[in-house]
Design an enzyme around this catalytic site. Structure first.
Site, mmCIF file in Angstrom:
data_model
loop_
_atom_site.group_PDB
_atom_site.id
_atom_site.type_symbol
_atom_site.label_atom_id
_atom_site.label_comp_id
_atom_site.label_asym_id
_atom_site.label_seq_id
_atom_site.Cartn_x
_atom_site.Cartn_y
_atom_site.Cartn_z
ATOM 1 N N HIS A 126 -13.987 -2.007 8.802
ATOM 2 C CA HIS A 126 -13.068 -1.875 7.334
ATOM 3 C C HIS A 126 -13.442 -2.770 6.400
ATOM 4 O O HIS A 126 -12.655 -2.945 5.286
ATOM 5 C CB HIS A 126 -11.665 -1.501 7.918
ATOM 6 N N GLU A 149 -1.625 7.880 7.907
ATOM 7 C CA GLU A 149 -2.595 8.617 6.936
ATOM 8 C C GLU A 149 -3.608 9.459 7.868
ATOM 9 O O GLU A 149 -4.070 9.107 9.026
ATOM 10 C CB GLU A 149 -3.307 7.673 6.288
ATOM 11 N N ARG A 191 -7.118 -8.104 -8.715
ATOM 12 C CA ARG A 191 -7.746 -9.497 -8.650
ATOM 13 C C ARG A 191 -9.217 -9.303 -8.990
ATOM 14 O O ARG A 191 -9.642 -8.025 -8.883
ATOM 15 C CB ARG A 191 -7.496 -10.085 -7.448
ATOM 16 N N LYS A 204 0.863 -1.060 -0.107
ATOM 17 C CA LYS A 204 0.105 -0.126 0.193
ATOM 18 C C LYS A 204 0.882 1.238 -0.062
ATOM 19 O O LYS A 204 0.459 2.424 -0.498
ATOM 20 C CB LYS A 204 -0.910 0.004 1.386
HETATM 21 P P1 ADP Z 1 -13.022 -6.916 -1.843
HETATM 22 O O1 ADP Z 1 -13.380 -5.572 -2.020
HETATM 23 O O2 ADP Z 1 -13.009 -7.840 -2.868
HETATM 24 O O3 ADP Z 1 -14.136 -7.241 -0.706
HETATM 25 P P2 ADP Z 1 -11.128 -7.271 0.315
HETATM 26 O O4 ADP Z 1 -10.033 -6.287 0.810
HETATM 27 O O5 ADP Z 1 -12.568 -7.244 1.558
HETATM 28 O O6 ADP Z 1 -11.724 -7.115 -1.215
HETATM 29 O O7 ADP Z 1 -10.796 -8.794 0.148
HETATM 30 C C1 ADP Z 1 -11.719 -9.680 -0.359
HETATM 31 C C2 ADP Z 1 -11.146 -11.073 0.249
HETATM 32 O O8 ADP Z 1 -10.031 -11.440 0.419
HETATM 33 C C3 ADP Z 1 -11.915 -11.241 1.696
HETATM 34 O O9 ADP Z 1 -12.122 -12.410 2.098
HETATM 35 C C4 ADP Z 1 -10.682 -10.760 2.565
HETATM 36 O O10 ADP Z 1 -10.566 -11.340 3.816
HETATM 37 C C5 ADP Z 1 -9.431 -11.534 1.652
HETATM 38 N N1 ADP Z 1 -8.176 -10.697 1.890
HETATM 39 C C6 ADP Z 1 -7.685 -9.645 0.902
HETATM 40 N N2 ADP Z 1 -6.510 -9.289 1.204
HETATM 41 C C7 ADP Z 1 -6.021 -9.802 2.343
HETATM 42 C C8 ADP Z 1 -4.972 -9.867 3.134
HETATM 43 N N3 ADP Z 1 -3.815 -9.044 2.925
HETATM 44 N N4 ADP Z 1 -4.806 -10.803 4.328
HETATM 45 C C9 ADP Z 1 -5.933 -11.414 4.571
HETATM 46 N N5 ADP Z 1 -7.187 -11.307 3.817
HETATM 47 C C10 ADP Z 1 -7.343 -10.896 2.671
HETATM 48 P P1 ADP Z 2 -7.944 -3.051 2.540
HETATM 49 O O1 ADP Z 2 -6.779 -3.581 1.952
HETATM 50 O O2 ADP Z 2 -7.841 -3.567 4.073
HETATM 51 O O3 ADP Z 2 -9.259 -3.328 1.921
HETATM 52 P P2 ADP Z 2 -8.293 -0.283 2.574
HETATM 53 O O4 ADP Z 2 -6.902 0.968 2.372
HETATM 54 O O5 ADP Z 2 -8.663 -0.465 1.212
HETATM 55 O O6 ADP Z 2 -7.593 -1.591 3.061
HETATM 56 O O7 ADP Z 2 -9.038 0.230 3.482
HETATM 57 C C1 ADP Z 2 -10.380 -0.223 3.876
HETATM 58 C C2 ADP Z 2 -11.320 0.523 4.448
HETATM 59 O O8 ADP Z 2 -10.666 1.426 5.441
HETATM 60 C C3 ADP Z 2 -11.815 1.727 3.564
HETATM 61 O O9 ADP Z 2 -12.908 1.094 2.646
HETATM 62 C C4 ADP Z 2 -12.291 2.703 4.593
HETATM 63 O O10 ADP Z 2 -13.727 2.417 5.055
HETATM 64 C C5 ADP Z 2 -11.210 2.710 5.774
HETATM 65 N N1 ADP Z 2 -10.133 3.557 5.385
HETATM 66 C C6 ADP Z 2 -8.955 3.383 4.797
HETATM 67 N N2 ADP Z 2 -8.295 4.614 4.702
HETATM 68 C C7 ADP Z 2 -9.117 5.535 5.334
HETATM 69 C C8 ADP Z 2 -8.654 6.765 5.721
HETATM 70 N N3 ADP Z 2 -7.451 7.208 5.346
HETATM 71 N N4 ADP Z 2 -9.875 7.446 6.490
HETATM 72 C C9 ADP Z 2 -10.701 6.841 6.798
HETATM 73 N N5 ADP Z 2 -11.163 5.602 6.438
HETATM 74 C C10 ADP Z 2 -10.007 4.855 5.694
HETATM 75 MG MG MG Z 3 -9.650 -2.319 0.072
#
Ligand code: ADP
Ligand code: ADP
Ligand code: MG
Length: 468
Positions: free
Chosen positions: A235, A200, A291, A116
């Protein structure tokens, strides 16, 4: 085109991919852990290979074994689904080293976007807006404090390797920053073997809006519009909809063009998603998922494009079948994630045997699930059992249809999130588009209201209603 493809995943997404392969006339090969011997994906595929010798928890992440099975089964490609190995550049490389096609983008892109912080730095170099925060990896509390003092509290501490809503902590004060930093670093090291974190600005009531992008191997790029995924818990997404209920046509175009620009800049050659956080008319890059995404279904419903088939065609070397001007958005789609969790006990997992399983149907309803009656839900995997998707001519019709379908969804055995989802469909703020990622936290009353639905979901066949 491929003749035989191994699906390196389980649950609903494995079934979704096997269905696409079948429609394309491609043979499918499933893999299954001990816990999934009787799972739907195991019996849906043309061939199924046991991942035995591993614990059920680790089975789907064993690169060596999966490649060995792929070679023994004689497949020409591997589809990784989401989660598990889908964003591990090492896996994509190991697959391609065996002369097997990895159904996803080039491994360099997976590596860049999987971090990230690196992705954030890359976006800054392209001039893409990102949330204010650190320009380098944080190694100690002093560095974190220095940045927090500049951008102001609250701040979000993020693991560079995090995903799935894991590896993130909010800090409202210096003390919370100190504690949170240690906790996130520790968790990141344990889960990903990489303790890199950054800080952030935490935006309090944002909306999550993401763009589906597609690139092929011949320099063609399109986007399929956006999805809004603001209804979240911890989240993690709970409900998604397309299009977003807040974007103006102008912002939609701006976000779409920016997403395509990012895809072009990396030479993206698969389907992917660029996630943004939206606040007060402004949007900021969050991350790119290289993906297929859980909620790809709602984009399919409003564009008529099968994203999984498109992903397979691109990997097989076919050019994109459509151009940007061919993409027309039609109506509104909503997806509810149905999880084996007790919404009345902080979403505690609810494993156990499924006694009865009857998904709803009817016009505009789509169900994607990887379970059936008799399946024993284990604690090894994600708790999502199914996705229920409703399409309507407009948002109100999609909501009414979703509500009706949730009411008809029969799952007996585990506790599920259905009553809560149902209550959300009835909520005035949800109906009037007044939502943010804080929605569930700000609507604690929903958990009370959901209780009245808890007993109704399984009483569709109510004998007392039948008059002789
Ligand atoms: P989406 O928007 O497709 O739901 P998510 O970030 O919620 O994206 O991830 C989708 C699936 O992959 C979920 O089942 C989540 O638990 C798993 N996943 C994605 N990245 C990771 C990670 N780095 N570690 C553990 N689980 C992950
Ligand atoms: P992941 O890989 O776990 O999906 P993301 O960066 O996509 O991680 O963040 C997951 C969720 O966390 C976002 O959909 C949002 O709700 C929250 N989030 C992430 N960054 C921020 C931020 N800077 N401020 C507020 N909420 C955030
Ligand atoms: Mg995300």
């Amino acid at each position: 085109m491929f003749k035989r493809v191994l699906v390196a995943n389980r649950g609903e997404i494995a079934v979704r991919i096997i269905n696409a392969l079948r429609e394309m006339g491609i043979e499918s090969v499933a893999i299954y852990s001990d816990a999934d011997r009787y799972a739907v994906h195991t019996s849906s595929a043309d061939y199924a290979y046991a991942l035995n010798g591993n614990t059920s928890l680790e089975a789907y992440s064993n690169i060596e074994k999966i490649i060995r099975i792929a070679k023994a089964a004689g497949v020409d490609a591997i589809h990784p689904g989401y989660g598990f190995l889908s964003e591990r550049a090492k896996f994509a490389e190991a697959v391609e080293a065996e002369g097997i096609k990895f159904i996803g983008p080039k491994s360099e892109i997976i590596r860049l976007m999987g971090d990230k912080f690196e992705a954030r730095r890359f976006m800054l170099s392209l001039g893409v807006p990102v949330v204010r925060g650190s320009n380098s990896i944080i190694t100690n509390f002093e560095e974190a404090k220095e940045i927090a003092d500049i951008i102001g509290y609250p701040v979000l501490i993020k693991a560079a390797a995090g995903g799935g809503g894991m590896g993130m902590k909010i800090a409202y004060s210096e003390e919370e920053l100190k504690k949170g930093l240690e906790a996130v670093q520790k968790k990141a090291l344990a889960d990903y073997g990489d303790s890199s974190v950054f800080v952030e600005k935490y935006i309090e009531r944002p909306r999550h809006i993401e763009v589906q992008v597609i690139g092929d191997n011949y320099g063609n790029y399109v986007h399929l519009g956006e999805r809004e995924c603001s209804i979240q818990r911890r989240h993690q997404k709970v409900i998604e909809e397309a299009p977003s209920s807040i974007l103006t046509d102008e912002l939609r175009k701006k976000m779409g063009d920016l997403a395509v620009g990012i895809a072009k800049a990396v030479g993206y050659n698969s389907v992917g998603t660029i996630e943004f956080i939206y606040d007060n008319g402004e949007f900021y890059f969050l991350e790119m998922n290289t993906r297929i995404q859980v909620e790809h279904t709602i984009t399919e419903m409003i564009t008529g494009i099968d994203i999984v088939k498109t992903q397979i065609e691109i990997a097989a070397g076919l050019p994109l079948r459509f151009k940007q001007e061919d993409i027309k958005l039609n109506g509104h789609a909503i997806e509810c994630r149905i999880c084996a969790e007790d919404p009345f006990s902080s979403f505690m997992p609810s494993p156990g045997k499924i006694i009865e399983f009857r998904p709803p149907g009817g016009f505009g309803i789509r169900n994607e699930s990887g379970v059936t009656a008799g399946y024993e839900i284990s604690t090894y995997y994600d708790s999502m059992l199914a996705k229920l998707i409703a399409w309507g001519n407009d948002r109100a019709e999609a909501i009414a249809r979703m509500r009706r379908a949730l009411q008809q969804y029969v799952i007996e055995g585990p506790k599920t999130t259905i009553p809560l989802l149902w209550a959300i469909m009835d909520n005035e703020d949800f109906k009037s588009k007044n939502i943010s990622t804080k929605f569930l936290e700000e609507h604690k009353e929903l958990f009370e209201e959901a209780k009245k639905f808890a007993d109704q979901t399984t009483t569709l066949v109510n004998l007392s209603k039948i008059k002789e």
